[in-house]
Design a protein around this motif. Structure first.
Motif, PDB file in Angstrom:
ATOM      1  N   TYR A 105     -12.439   5.644   5.639  1.00  0.00           N
ATOM      2  CA  TYR A 105     -11.613   6.749   6.120  1.00  0.00           C
ATOM      3  C   TYR A 105     -10.422   7.069   5.210  1.00  0.00           C
ATOM      4  N   LYS A 106     -10.062   6.153   4.317  1.00  0.00           N
ATOM      5  CA  LYS A 106      -9.000   6.355   3.320  1.00  0.00           C
ATOM      6  C   LYS A 106      -7.706   6.894   3.960  1.00  0.00           C
ATOM      7  N   ASP A 107      -7.230   8.055   3.532  1.00  0.00           N
ATOM      8  CA  ASP A 107      -5.953   8.580   4.013  1.00  0.00           C
ATOM      9  C   ASP A 107      -5.978   9.021   5.468  1.00  0.00           C
ATOM     10  N   ASP A 108      -7.163   9.119   6.046  1.00  0.00           N
ATOM     11  CA  ASP A 108      -7.260   9.519   7.456  1.00  0.00           C
ATOM     12  C   ASP A 108      -7.070   8.337   8.409  1.00  0.00           C
ATOM     13  N   ARG A 160      -4.917   4.819   9.672  1.00  0.00           N
ATOM     14  CA  ARG A 160      -3.642   4.101   9.678  1.00  0.00           C
ATOM     15  C   ARG A 160      -3.869   2.750  10.342  1.00  0.00           C
ATOM     16  N   LYS A 170      -2.896   1.052  -2.319  1.00  0.00           N
ATOM     17  CA  LYS A 170      -3.844   2.114  -2.586  1.00  0.00           C
ATOM     18  C   LYS A 170      -4.676   2.398  -1.341  1.00  0.00           C
ATOM     19  N   PRO A 171      -5.264   3.598  -1.243  1.00  0.00           N
ATOM     20  CA  PRO A 171      -6.150   3.873  -0.104  1.00  0.00           C
ATOM     21  C   PRO A 171      -7.235   2.806   0.011  1.00  0.00           C
ATOM     22  N   GLY A 172      -7.427   2.302   1.210  1.00  0.00           N
ATOM     23  CA  GLY A 172      -8.422   1.268   1.422  1.00  0.00           C
ATOM     24  C   GLY A 172      -7.890  -0.146   1.299  1.00  0.00           C
ATOM     25  N   LEU A 195     -11.106   0.981   6.308  1.00  0.00           N
ATOM     26  CA  LEU A 195     -10.072   1.634   5.511  1.00  0.00           C
ATOM     27  C   LEU A 195     -10.668   2.325   4.292  1.00  0.00           C
TER      28      LEU A 195
END
Length: 280
Positions: A24-27, A29, A162-164, A21
């Motif tokens: 790739y962050k926002d990419d 799911r 948060k992302p991740g 996570l």
């Protein structure tokens, strides 16, 4: 329709999942039950580049009672919660809500964490978490942090994650003696998302309302408490005199199912019904 192309990862540990996570962050799911995500991908509403399947990670599911709280793991299936004797005993509000969530086939795979992390404003479990003053446990590469339900839901399908980060559990305070709960929703068909819903929890000592937490769902971009309504209930034995406060507490938006005025009317009708059930 078919989903767009995506990569698939199936980590075996929480650390591995968090690393994916973070990379790739926002990419990315998270795939748990997939009962909302997969249809969204098939309709091209969601198009992640990577699916991170967390179903093999031990320790993310289960219902555990501690001294002061009950903990529900994020991977706990709806059906496990629905059939749990501990949930029925300690969190009757959630037990009452579970049969309203979709249909048995969905509840067999859908997860507690998936429902809360999706943050659909018409979903039952986020409103129950708000009414019961739950705390969400979130993990990231820097460690765990805890977020009160009041601060977790930020808007339409938006949370404080948060992302991740990954939602790993929720902790619910065990109810105090004399505290009771009631739940209700109005939907066009059983299993549909609610047009309006109410989750209420508080004290009825001495036959009067006290310390009430009343959460509405399906009337805004997130589950929301009606603070003026709660204050008007304090020390009262009946609900009718407090209902007018909902005119200022709630600002429903029209949708395909009802106008804003109709939603406000339904919210009042349902609140009266739920609070009278709680009083009884």
């Amino acid at each position: 329709m078919k989903a767009p192309r995506f990569a698939y990862a199936r980590p075996a540990s929480l650390a591995e999942a968090l690393a994916l996570l973070a990379e790739y962050k926002d990419d990315a799911r998270v795939l748990a039950g997939g009962q909302s995500l997969v249809p969204m991908m098939n309709f091209r509403v969601a198009a992640p580049k990577v699916l991170v399947d967390i179903n093999r990670i031990a320790g993310l599911s289960g219902i555990k009672v501690a001294k002061n709280h009950l903990r529900i793991g994020a991977l706990t299936r709806h059906v496990e919660i629905e059939r749990s004797a501990e949930i029925a005993r300690h969190l009757p509000l959630i037990a009452a809500a579970m049969p309203h969530i979709a249909h048995p086939a969905i509840r067999n795979r859908g997860t507690f964490g998936g429902s809360c992390a999706l943050a659909d404003p018409a979903a039952e479990l986020p409103a129950c978490a708000l009414a019961l003053a739950a705390t969400f446990v979130v993990a990231g590469k820097k460690g765990e942090r805890r977020i009160a339900a009041e601060d977790f839901f930020k808007g339409l399908y938006a949370t404080a994650l948060k992302p991740g980060e990954l939602l790993v559990a929720a902790e619910f305070p065990l109810p105090k003696p004399g505290y009771v709960s009631a739940f209700g929703e109005l939907a066009r068909r059983h299993g549909d998302y609610a047009m309006v819903g109410v989750a209420a929890h508080g004290s009825r000592k001495g036959g009067k309302f006290s310390d009430m937490r009343v959460a509405f769902f399906g009337v805004g971009d997130r589950p929301q408490r009606a603070s003026g309504f709660e204050k008007a209930l304090e020390g009262q034995s009946a609900v009718d005199g407090a209902l007018a406060r909902l005119d200022t507490d709630l600002a429903p938006r029209a949708d395909l199912h009802a106008s804003a005025a109709m939603k406000l009317h339904l919210a009042k009708v349902l609140a009266a019904r739920v609070l009278r059930e709680l009083a009884a």
